[in-house]
Scaffold this motif. Structure first.
Motif, PDB file in Angstrom:
ATOM      1  N   ARG A  49      28.296   5.727  21.016  1.00 17.99           N
ATOM      2  CA  ARG A  49      28.483   6.773  22.226  1.00 17.99           C
ATOM      3  C   ARG A  49      29.403   6.184  23.321  1.00 17.99           C
ATOM      4  N   TRP A  50      29.377   4.828  23.822  1.00 20.68           N
ATOM      5  CA  TRP A  50      30.336   4.467  24.715  1.00 20.68           C
ATOM      6  C   TRP A  50      31.703   4.460  24.247  1.00 20.68           C
ATOM      7  N   THR A  51      32.148   4.324  22.990  1.00 21.38           N
ATOM      8  CA  THR A  51      33.302   4.567  22.404  1.00 21.38           C
ATOM      9  C   THR A  51      33.987   5.763  22.444  1.00 21.38           C
ATOM     10  N   ALA A  52      33.048   6.818  22.139  1.00 21.51           N
ATOM     11  CA  ALA A  52      33.668   8.218  22.080  1.00 21.51           C
ATOM     12  C   ALA A  52      33.865   8.810  23.543  1.00 21.51           C
ATOM     13  N   ARG A  53      32.719   8.420  24.188  1.00 22.15           N
ATOM     14  CA  ARG A  53      32.985   8.971  25.703  1.00 22.15           C
ATOM     15  C   ARG A  53      33.998   8.204  26.559  1.00 22.15           C
ATOM     16  N   ARG A  54      34.360   6.643  26.497  1.00 19.88           N
ATOM     17  CA  ARG A  54      35.411   6.247  26.984  1.00 19.88           C
ATOM     18  C   ARG A  54      36.748   6.526  26.506  1.00 19.88           C
ATOM     19  N   HIS A  55      36.774   6.810  25.092  1.00 18.60           N
ATOM     20  CA  HIS A  55      38.103   7.279  24.468  1.00 18.60           C
ATOM     21  C   HIS A  55      38.587   8.502  25.171  1.00 18.60           C
ATOM     22  N   GLU A  56      37.547   9.627  25.093  1.00 13.94           N
ATOM     23  CA  GLU A  56      37.898  10.755  25.432  1.00 13.94           C
ATOM     24  C   GLU A  56      38.148  10.708  26.909  1.00 13.94           C
ATOM     25  N   SER A  57      37.082  10.171  27.763  1.00 15.73           N
ATOM     26  CA  SER A  57      37.390  10.352  29.396  1.00 15.73           C
ATOM     27  C   SER A  57      38.466   9.734  30.041  1.00 15.73           C
ATOM     28  N   LYS A  58      38.704   8.304  29.360  1.00 14.86           N
ATOM     29  CA  LYS A  58      39.582   7.482  30.001  1.00 14.86           C
ATOM     30  C   LYS A  58      40.913   7.073  29.318  1.00 14.86           C
ATOM     31  N   GLY A  59      40.749   7.686  28.065  1.00 13.69           N
ATOM     32  CA  GLY A  59      42.188   7.317  26.996  1.00 13.69           C
ATOM     33  C   GLY A  59      42.279   6.241  26.545  1.00 13.69           C
ATOM     34  N   LEU A  60      41.107   5.472  26.482  1.00  8.78           N
ATOM     35  CA  LEU A  60      41.411   3.858  26.103  1.00  8.78           C
ATOM     36  C   LEU A  60      41.720   3.696  24.671  1.00  8.78           C
ATOM     37  N   SER A  61      42.381   2.658  24.337  1.00  2.00           N
ATOM     38  CA  SER A  61      42.596   2.186  22.790  1.00  2.00           C
ATOM     39  C   SER A  61      41.410   1.871  21.876  1.00  2.00           C
ATOM     40  N   ARG A  62      41.618   1.640  20.939  1.00  2.00           N
ATOM     41  CA  ARG A  62      40.369   0.992  20.178  1.00  2.00           C
ATOM     42  C   ARG A  62      40.373  -0.650  20.634  1.00  2.00           C
ATOM     43  N   ARG A  63      41.540  -1.025  20.917  1.00  2.00           N
ATOM     44  CA  ARG A  63      41.499  -2.645  21.236  1.00  2.00           C
ATOM     45  C   ARG A  63      40.710  -2.777  22.732  1.00  2.00           C
ATOM     46  N   ALA A  64      41.189  -1.732  23.689  1.00  2.00           N
ATOM     47  CA  ALA A  64      40.163  -1.869  25.025  1.00  2.00           C
ATOM     48  C   ALA A  64      38.910  -1.530  24.705  1.00  2.00           C
ATOM     49  N   LEU A  65      38.651  -0.669  24.084  1.00  2.00           N
ATOM     50  CA  LEU A  65      37.180  -0.242  23.887  1.00  2.00           C
ATOM     51  C   LEU A  65      36.419  -1.277  23.327  1.00  2.00           C
ATOM     52  N   ALA A  66      37.160  -1.903  22.143  1.00  2.00           N
ATOM     53  CA  ALA A  66      36.320  -3.053  21.663  1.00  2.00           C
ATOM     54  C   ALA A  66      36.086  -4.449  22.723  1.00  2.00           C
ATOM     55  N   GLU A  67      37.091  -4.584  23.622  1.00  2.00           N
ATOM     56  CA  GLU A  67      36.927  -5.626  24.495  1.00  2.00           C
ATOM     57  C   GLU A  67      35.865  -5.221  25.640  1.00  2.00           C
ATOM     58  N   GLU A  68      35.793  -3.889  25.994  1.00  2.00           N
ATOM     59  CA  GLU A  68      34.802  -3.322  26.946  1.00  2.00           C
ATOM     60  C   GLU A  68      33.287  -3.621  26.229  1.00  2.00           C
ATOM     61  N   LEU A  69      33.322  -3.403  24.914  1.00  2.00           N
ATOM     62  CA  LEU A  69      31.920  -3.677  24.123  1.00  2.00           C
ATOM     63  C   LEU A  69      31.555  -4.972  24.060  1.00  2.00           C
ATOM     64  N   ARG A  70      32.671  -5.947  23.834  1.00  2.14           N
ATOM     65  CA  ARG A  70      32.315  -7.387  23.667  1.00  2.14           C
ATOM     66  C   ARG A  70      31.823  -7.834  25.099  1.00  2.14           C
ATOM     67  N   ARG A  71      32.357  -7.301  26.309  1.00  2.00           N
ATOM     68  CA  ARG A  71      31.736  -7.746  27.396  1.00  2.00           C
ATOM     69  C   ARG A  71      30.445  -7.594  27.783  1.00  2.00           C
ATOM     70  N   LYS A  72      29.998  -6.357  27.209  1.00  2.67           N
ATOM     71  CA  LYS A  72      28.662  -5.812  27.352  1.00  2.67           C
ATOM     72  C   LYS A  72      27.723  -6.593  26.365  1.00  2.67           C
ATOM     73  N   GLY A  73      28.103  -7.566  25.596  1.00  2.00           N
ATOM     74  CA  GLY A  73      27.290  -8.249  24.581  1.00  2.00           C
ATOM     75  C   GLY A  73      27.089  -7.703  23.458  1.00  2.00           C
ATOM     76  N   VAL A  74      27.929  -6.768  22.860  1.00  3.01           N
ATOM     77  CA  VAL A  74      27.701  -6.315  21.517  1.00  3.01           C
ATOM     78  C   VAL A  74      28.214  -7.180  20.785  1.00  3.01           C
ATOM     79  N   ASP A  75      27.554  -7.061  19.659  1.00  2.00           N
ATOM     80  CA  ASP A  75      27.898  -8.021  18.232  1.00  2.00           C
ATOM     81  C   ASP A  75      29.126  -7.493  17.828  1.00  2.00           C
TER      82      ASP A  75
END
Length: 152
Positions: A49-75
């Motif tokens: 859900r985070w990936t879909a929402r942030r990609h759509e609303s903020k236009g973030l790349s896969r790399r940026a999305l992955a970094e955000e999720l890692r900072r949130k402690g996602v495996d």
């Protein structure tokens, strides 16, 4: 208001909150296990859900999305699965939307300076040079400006 009232949280975020409140580790683990068991904590669903929402609303790349999720402690395996839902075409479309907006906002700015600004903005969103240049060319075509042959 609890941490789960405002938005979904990752297991790591909740563990950090519990630790900050002085909850013993063994108790926190049991609580988190129970929340996971009943479906209130699901890192895979959160990441998707985070990936879909942030990609759509903020236009973030896969790399940026992955970094955000890692900072949130996602495996990392869960992160990889979530960001793989964003295709190459999705990235180029999102980057092009951003480039169009930046080009419009920079009307009247010297072409080379505006090109640097647009490419810089796309870089800060996590896009690599190939996607950024493709998006810039497409954005210029969309705006009827043609492509920027000066820089390619």
């Amino acid at each position: 208001m609890t941490r789960l009232d405002s938005r979904a949280r990752t297991r790591a975020e909740l563990a950090e909150t519990l630790a900050g409140k002085g909850v013993p580790d063994d108790v926190a683990e049991r609580v988190l296990d129970r929340l996971q068991e009943i479906g209130l904590v699901d890192d895979a669903d959160f990441a998707e859900r985070w990936t879909a929402r942030r990609h759509e609303s903020k236009g973030l790349s896969r790399r940026a999305l992955a970094e955000e999720l890692r900072r949130k402690g996602v495996d990392s395996r869960v992160v990889q699965e979530a960001v793989s839902a964003v295709s190459d075409d999705d990235e180029v479309r999102a980057a092009t939307r951003l480039a169009v907006a930046r080009l419009r906002a920079g009307a009247g700015v010297d072409e080379q300076r505006l090109t640097r600004r647009v490419l810089g903005a796309l870089g800060r969103k996590g896009y690599g040079s190939e996607v950024a240049w493709t998006a810039l060319r497409r954005a210029r075509e969309e705006l009827g400006e043609g492509s920027d042959d000066t820089w390619t």
